[in-house]
Design a protein around this motif. Sequence first.
Motif, PDB file in Angstrom:
ATOM      1  N   ASN A  82      -7.671   4.388  -5.984  1.00 21.54           N
ATOM      2  CA  ASN A  82      -7.334   4.454  -4.914  1.00 21.54           C
ATOM      3  C   ASN A  82      -7.061   5.773  -4.029  1.00 21.54           C
ATOM      4  O   ASN A  82      -7.137   6.096  -3.169  1.00 21.54           O
ATOM      5  CB  ASN A  82      -6.282   3.362  -4.585  1.00 21.54           C
ATOM      6  N   LYS A  86      -8.263   7.941  -1.144  1.00 17.29           N
ATOM      7  CA  LYS A  86      -7.681   8.356  -0.176  1.00 17.29           C
ATOM      8  C   LYS A  86      -7.607   9.808   0.118  1.00 17.29           C
ATOM      9  O   LYS A  86      -7.789  10.417   1.298  1.00 17.29           O
ATOM     10  CB  LYS A  86      -6.222   7.746  -0.078  1.00 17.29           C
ATOM     11  N   ASP A  93     -11.647   0.542  -0.197  1.00 14.25           N
ATOM     12  CA  ASP A  93     -10.535   0.061  -0.872  1.00 14.25           C
ATOM     13  C   ASP A  93     -10.612  -0.957  -2.159  1.00 14.25           C
ATOM     14  O   ASP A  93     -11.042  -1.808  -1.940  1.00 14.25           O
ATOM     15  CB  ASP A  93      -9.607  -0.964   0.433  1.00 14.25           C
TER      16      ASP A  93
END
Length: 243
Positions: A82, A86, A93
Amino acid sequence: MFDVEFFFRTFWLSFKALPVTLKITAVAFAGGIAIGFLIALCRIHKLKVLSQLCAFFVSFIRGTPIVLQILVVYSIIPSLLNSIFKNAGSSIDVFKINPIVYAYIVFSLNNTAILSEVFRSALLTVSKGQFEAGITCGLTSYQTYRRIIIPQALESALPNICNATVNLIKNTSLAFMMTVKDITAVARIEASYGYNYIESYLDIFVIYIIVCSIVQQIFRLAEKKVSVYRTGKRALKLEGEKC
């Protein structure tokens, strides 16, 4: 005081979650059979680098508790992925992935390592001379394994495969740690409302006893069926006639 009404009600609620447990078991069993056999072959034939990687994988999985493997696969790796996504500006996700996927991965890896050792030890019980005899008769390596080696090794492997499968079914009770609503999770949730943990754990006990007993009986029947290869005489006779 033992609540009989709660016991029977929770039993059926937990029993309805049995398909989830069986689904995890089936996926892990299929993955373990396929990949475990390939790993066993790699180690037996001592393929460069690959056999060492397989040996490390087996040692790592068998040498660590399954609870730790669950924490790594379900918590640590998703958190790392994750963060990577990001930082890369991706909208993926990983936390939206169905928890049962993590259960598939954990139990498949664990079962693969166990079954690879089962297959390796079973294959080593068959003498190398039989493989060489099959090749001499004009069979390919695949045909030799399918018609001579595997039938004989299977008889030795079945009892251990049975044990591995039963242990796999019991280990799936840890799937609740990944928020998977299996038998154990449903029973624990029901117990939390009125603290009827004795009844709930007894429900879990009875269901697993029933399922594991059925699985063991299936393997007993399978063992009787493959017992014709006990000394390898049938396989050798067929190949001798072909030669």
